[in-house]
Design a protein around this motif. Sequence first.
Motif, PDB file in Angstrom:
ATOM      1  N   TYR A 106      49.776  59.059  28.582  1.00  0.00           N
ATOM      2  CA  TYR A 106      48.888  58.929  29.746  1.00  0.00           C
ATOM      3  C   TYR A 106      49.507  58.024  30.812  1.00  0.00           C
ATOM      4  O   TYR A 106      49.334  58.260  32.012  1.00  0.00           O
ATOM      5  N   VAL A 114      49.269  55.898  24.129  1.00  0.00           N
ATOM      6  CA  VAL A 114      49.086  55.416  25.498  1.00  0.00           C
ATOM      7  C   VAL A 114      50.228  55.868  26.392  1.00  0.00           C
ATOM      8  O   VAL A 114      50.042  56.177  27.570  1.00  0.00           O
ATOM      9  N   SER A 138      47.806  50.139  30.510  1.00  0.00           N
ATOM     10  CA  SER A 138      46.701  49.691  29.661  1.00  0.00           C
ATOM     11  C   SER A 138      45.993  48.487  30.270  1.00  0.00           C
ATOM     12  O   SER A 138      44.767  48.365  30.195  1.00  0.00           O
ATOM     13  N   SER A 164      42.081  54.503  36.395  1.00  0.00           N
ATOM     14  CA  SER A 164      41.105  54.634  35.321  1.00  0.00           C
ATOM     15  C   SER A 164      40.434  56.005  35.341  1.00  0.00           C
ATOM     16  O   SER A 164      40.268  56.643  34.292  1.00  0.00           O
ATOM     17  N   ASN A 222      41.015  48.308  26.832  1.00  0.00           N
ATOM     18  CA  ASN A 222      42.334  48.866  27.111  1.00  0.00           C
ATOM     19  C   ASN A 222      42.377  50.362  26.817  1.00  0.00           C
ATOM     20  O   ASN A 222      41.439  50.939  26.244  1.00  0.00           O
ATOM     21  N   ALA A 223      43.488  50.989  27.184  1.00  0.00           N
ATOM     22  CA  ALA A 223      43.601  52.445  27.060  1.00  0.00           C
ATOM     23  C   ALA A 223      43.537  52.902  25.612  1.00  0.00           C
ATOM     24  O   ALA A 223      42.920  53.932  25.303  1.00  0.00           O
ATOM     25  N   PHE A 244      42.872  58.583  34.158  1.00  0.00           N
ATOM     26  CA  PHE A 244      43.076  58.445  32.715  1.00  0.00           C
ATOM     27  C   PHE A 244      41.964  59.145  31.941  1.00  0.00           C
ATOM     28  O   PHE A 244      42.219  59.906  30.996  1.00  0.00           O
ATOM     29  N   HIS A 245      40.710  58.917  32.321  1.00  0.00           N
ATOM     30  CA  HIS A 245      39.603  59.539  31.594  1.00  0.00           C
ATOM     31  C   HIS A 245      39.586  61.056  31.776  1.00  0.00           C
ATOM     32  O   HIS A 245      39.217  61.793  30.862  1.00  0.00           O
ATOM     33  N   TRP A 258      39.978  53.386  24.390  1.00  0.00           N
ATOM     34  CA  TRP A 258      39.303  54.606  24.825  1.00  0.00           C
ATOM     35  C   TRP A 258      39.843  55.846  24.112  1.00  0.00           C
ATOM     36  O   TRP A 258      39.086  56.790  23.847  1.00  0.00           O
ATOM     37  N   VAL A 287      43.666  49.707  33.088  1.00  0.00           N
ATOM     38  CA  VAL A 287      42.456  50.327  32.540  1.00  0.00           C
ATOM     39  C   VAL A 287      41.489  49.251  32.040  1.00  0.00           C
ATOM     40  O   VAL A 287      40.279  49.320  32.270  1.00  0.00           O
TER      41      VAL A 287
END
Length: 283
Positions: A202, A199, A214, A182, A224-225, A185-186, A228, A217
């Motif tokens: 990533y 998605v 997903s 997570s 889910n991804a 990912f951010h 975001w 995350v």
Amino acid sequence: MKKQQSALHPLLSNLQKIKDEGIVVLDDIRGLPAGDKPFVSADYVICIGHRGHIQLMYDDQSDYSERHTVGVIFPSHRLCMVNKTDDYLATLIVVDASVLDDPMLQIINQMRYRYESNPCVKLDGHEYKMITNVVEGMREIKRLELPDSRMLMTRLLEFFLRLLSHYRKCKLNETTANKRVSMQFHSDLAQHFRKHHDVGFYAERAFITPKYFSALVKQETGYNANYWIRVKIITEAKMLLHIRRDLSVQAIADMLGFGEQASFSRYFKRETGLSPTEFRELD
């Protein structure tokens, strides 16, 4: 999304009190002072989430605060509310810059490099109770109007920060695989969202399938991804439409990786209920 009247927000209505007393506890906080507009505080602010959920943009990264989350915000960082639940409730500890000269609070400067990049700490039930007990001690000092109240508040704040740092260190040592995915990912999203809206991009960077990526995350953040990614794009679009009035909608569409203005407009309206032009005309 409901907008708050900033004039009534406790942080803004207590600016003189913060300056006079140095450390002030503000309860019944239900959002940012500027509603869903960007807000930058000149003070050092600690936010303790009691219930509900608020989703923010912290500078250029997505962040969120929920029940039992403590956020440590240093001055001059831009906060923008993206979304919140109606039941969101928090307490703020606001510290005037003059208090930071106290030698006992040098811990704040020591915390800066850790918290500025990752301001929120999620507590368990016991940790939350310990933290809120300290805050209740601050309230009691104010109620009793003790002659040494400023010194006592400073000492309790120091204890609060040391306790919080202890909890944060323990949690970082227990970082799970989900948390690492997570966080990465951010970080990737902040760098690549203008060009990559899928998605799969990533997930590939994390070397796992999009579906599993997903799901991880969502387990960690509650969303889910794809959610975001949409939040990041729409938040940036709103900011550009509001601040960069020199840019056409087509130019903003290009900046955000949409090949055509029409596709950007459809995307924006699907997420907000307004076209980019309609949103810009609201201000």
